[in-house]
Write an enzyme that holds these catalytic residues in place. Structure first.
Site, PDB file in Angstrom:
ATOM      1  N   LYS A 114       0.844  -0.927  -0.112  1.00  0.00           N
ATOM      2  CA  LYS A 114       0.031   0.088   0.131  1.00  0.00           C
ATOM      3  C   LYS A 114       0.928   1.267   0.107  1.00  0.00           C
ATOM      4  CE  LYS A 114      -4.522  -1.681   1.295  1.00  0.00           C
ATOM      5  NZ  LYS A 114      -5.611  -1.500   1.884  1.00  0.00           N
ATOM      6  N   LYS A 207      -4.327  -8.473  -7.603  1.00  0.00           N
ATOM      7  CA  LYS A 207      -5.568  -8.984  -6.647  1.00  0.00           C
ATOM      8  C   LYS A 207      -6.744  -8.186  -6.901  1.00  0.00           C
ATOM      9  CE  LYS A 207      -6.384  -7.457  -2.372  1.00  0.00           C
ATOM     10  NZ  LYS A 207      -6.716  -7.480  -1.105  1.00  0.00           N
ATOM     11  N   LYS A 210     -10.841  -3.181  -4.053  1.00  0.00           N
ATOM     12  CA  LYS A 210     -11.632  -1.833  -3.959  1.00  0.00           C
ATOM     13  C   LYS A 210     -10.755  -0.728  -4.656  1.00  0.00           C
ATOM     14  CE  LYS A 210     -13.921  -3.264   0.326  1.00  0.00           C
ATOM     15  NZ  LYS A 210     -13.056  -3.719   1.238  1.00  0.00           N
TER      16      LYS A 210
HETATM   17  N1  AQP Z   1      -9.310 -10.205  -4.403  1.00  0.00           N
HETATM   18  C1  AQP Z   1      -9.605 -11.038  -3.284  1.00  0.00           C
HETATM   19  N2  AQP Z   1     -10.046 -12.512  -3.495  1.00  0.00           N
HETATM   20  C2  AQP Z   1     -10.276 -13.264  -2.345  1.00  0.00           C
HETATM   21  N3  AQP Z   1     -10.538 -12.568  -1.255  1.00  0.00           N
HETATM   22  C3  AQP Z   1     -10.331 -11.191  -0.981  1.00  0.00           C
HETATM   23  N4  AQP Z   1     -10.626 -10.454  -0.054  1.00  0.00           N
HETATM   24  C4  AQP Z   1     -10.387  -9.191  -0.402  1.00  0.00           C
HETATM   25  N5  AQP Z   1      -9.912  -9.155  -1.835  1.00  0.00           N
HETATM   26  C5  AQP Z   1      -9.927 -10.430  -2.310  1.00  0.00           C
HETATM   27  C6  AQP Z   1     -10.987 -10.844   1.245  1.00  0.00           C
HETATM   28  O1  AQP Z   1     -12.065 -10.058   1.613  1.00  0.00           O
HETATM   29  C7  AQP Z   1     -12.119  -9.702   2.942  1.00  0.00           C
HETATM   30  C8  AQP Z   1     -12.371  -8.132   3.341  1.00  0.00           C
HETATM   31  O2  AQP Z   1     -11.412  -7.503   2.723  1.00  0.00           O
HETATM   32  P1  AQP Z   1     -11.281  -6.176   3.222  1.00  0.00           P
HETATM   33  O3  AQP Z   1     -12.200  -5.261   2.813  1.00  0.00           O
HETATM   34  O4  AQP Z   1     -11.334  -5.904   4.859  1.00  0.00           O
HETATM   35  O5  AQP Z   1      -9.812  -5.569   2.829  1.00  0.00           O
HETATM   36  P2  AQP Z   1      -8.913  -5.688   1.700  1.00  0.00           P
HETATM   37  O6  AQP Z   1      -8.042  -7.106   1.464  1.00  0.00           O
HETATM   38  O7  AQP Z   1      -7.999  -4.597   1.705  1.00  0.00           O
HETATM   39  O8  AQP Z   1     -10.136  -5.539   0.407  1.00  0.00           O
HETATM   40  P3  AQP Z   1      -9.612  -4.855  -0.807  1.00  0.00           P
HETATM   41  O9  AQP Z   1     -10.800  -4.879  -1.890  1.00  0.00           O
HETATM   42  O10 AQP Z   1      -8.400  -5.420  -1.573  1.00  0.00           O
HETATM   43  O11 AQP Z   1      -9.373  -3.673  -0.521  1.00  0.00           O
HETATM   44  P4  AQP Z   1      -8.370  -2.385  -0.714  1.00  0.00           P
HETATM   45  O12 AQP Z   1      -8.521  -2.010  -2.331  1.00  0.00           O
HETATM   46  O13 AQP Z   1      -8.706  -1.248  -0.064  1.00  0.00           O
HETATM   47  O14 AQP Z   1      -6.851  -3.104  -0.390  1.00  0.00           O
HETATM   48  C9  AQP Z   1     -10.865 -10.603   3.504  1.00  0.00           C
HETATM   49  O15 AQP Z   1     -11.063 -11.388   3.885  1.00  0.00           O
HETATM   50  C10 AQP Z   1     -10.061 -10.264   2.290  1.00  0.00           C
HETATM   51  O16 AQP Z   1      -9.029 -11.549   2.398  1.00  0.00           O
END
Ligand code: AQP
Length: 344
Positions: A114, A207, A210
């Site tokens: 990040k 990955k 969001k």
């Molecule tokens: N691409 C993914 N594949 C499988 N699982 C995923 N998770 C997130 N992206 C994937 C799982 O979703 C849960 C919640 O995630 P989160 O919102 O708390 O945090 P994150 O991993 O930071 O989600 P994002 O979408 O990737 O957000 P940003 O872009 O802000 O970093 C977790 O169980 C995660 O493993």
């Protein structure tokens, strides 16, 4: 000591949920309800580690809670709530900030990813300390099972390190209080199935997330059927036909990703999908995947819309969940305060 089995997991209300959040986490929350008591949290305190407009945060918090319920989580039989209502999360996180080491935190891949190419010094202290709040979320309830996507594996390992160090550092005090020396459990992540790491539809090496600047990289839970079909049609692929065996997906990240998504949505395996589609081209596979995705996601989206039309009902089940969560959290914190030596 054998801990009473309990499930905890959370998702940040930091944007609209996507297929990765659904397949990696929410879809897997549902069957666990048959086996264990479950707490499913909307982790709003994690979300503010990066800037969130207050109105957008309120909306996204309700939307994540609505997604849990729309996907099949039962907020009466289990606990659904937003993190900031249970203040013990912050209290235990502070204690864990004093247990965890700076070196542990700076080795976290998510922190490095990040801040890559950015000025890390301008990031919030909260973003750096995020994994210690996550350890508090889990250990506050002495959760034994945490269903998450692959990307959270390292944070779960850190949670175990924090639990272990707390149990060791405070060992004499824990015994003095007449408590079990293994005060916090060494929690296992539950990372299973064909889609624990859903990749971007534009780039099979990234990955699905969001925060990806491209809308085309992810399918949102709130996308209309047309948008879902278009995004799948435009997904990056290679020119080869699908192989007949999983072995043949090696070195083909985009194909592997789409086959994994199909398997997860249809509750089968990649093997099964390739038995059906092996030898066929994208012209056959992509429309079948789009139909499947629409059939599985549209009922969830429509239930989310119905729930979001009545925000007060979402707030009510989150308030009720928070009350029940607080009871468990306070029981843990009463012991923790005594163990640490806080005078009450
Ligand atoms: N691409 C993914 N594949 C499988 N699982 C995923 N998770 C997130 N992206 C994937 C799982 O979703 C849960 C919640 O995630 P989160 O919102 O708390 O945090 P994150 O991993 O930071 O989600 P994002 O979408 O990737 O957000 P940003 O872009 O802000 O970093 C977790 O169980 C995660 O493993």
């Amino acid at each position: 000591m054998a801990f009473t089995p309990r499930v905890f997991s959370g998702i940040q209300p930091s944007g609209t949920l996507h297929l990765g959040n659904y397949l990696g986490a929410i879809k897997r929350f549902v069957p666990l309800q048959q086996q264990y008591p479950c707490l499913y949290c909307v982790v709003d305190m994690h979300a503010i580690t990066v800037w969130q407009e207050p109105d957008a945060l309120r909306h996204a918090t309700r939307e994540v809670a609505a997604a849990y319920v729309a996907a099949g989580v039962d907020p009466k039989a289990h606990i659904v709530y937003n993190q900031s209502r249970v203040i013990q999360h912050a209290e235990l996180a502070w204690i864990f900030n004093c247990v965890a080491r700076m070196g542990w935190m700076s080795r976290m891949t998510q922190w490095k990813d990040k801040t890559a190419g950015k000025n890390a010094e301008a990031e919030s202290l909260g973003l750096f300390a995020y994994p210690s709040l996550m350890a508090a979320d889990i250990l506050l309830y002495k959760a034994t099972h945490v269903p998450v996507g692959e990307d959270q594996k390292q944070h779960l390992e850190l949670t175990r390190d924090i639990a272990q160090k707390f149990n060791n550092d405070f060992g004499p005090s824990i015994r003095e209080q007449g408590l079990d020396p293994e005060f916090f459990p060494l929690t296992e992540p539950v990372i299973a199935g064909p889609a624990t790491r859903v990749m971007s539809l534009r780039d099979g090496s990234k990955k699905m997330s969001k925060s990806d600047p491209s809308d085309q990289s992810r399918i949102l839970l709130t996308d209309e059927p047309d948008a879902i079909a278009k995004k799948i049609k435009r997904a990056t692929t290679d020119p080869e036909a699908l192989p007949s065996e999983v072995e043949g997906l090696k070195g083909r990240p985009e194909a592997d990703n789409l086959v994994g998504i199909y398997a997860a949505l249809s509750d089968t395996t990649k093997d099964d999908v390739l038995k059906q589609f092996g030898g066929q081209g994208w012209g056959a596979f992509k429309p079948a995947l789009a139909d499947l995705a629409v059939a599985k996601l549209e009922p969830i989206a429509s239930e989310m819309r119905r729930l979001m039309a009545d925000p007060a009902s979402i707030d009510a089940f989150m308030a009720d969940g928070a009350e029940r969560a607080s009871e468990i959290a306070e029981a843990t914190m009463k012991d923790v305060r005594r163990i640490v030596g806080f005078v009450r």
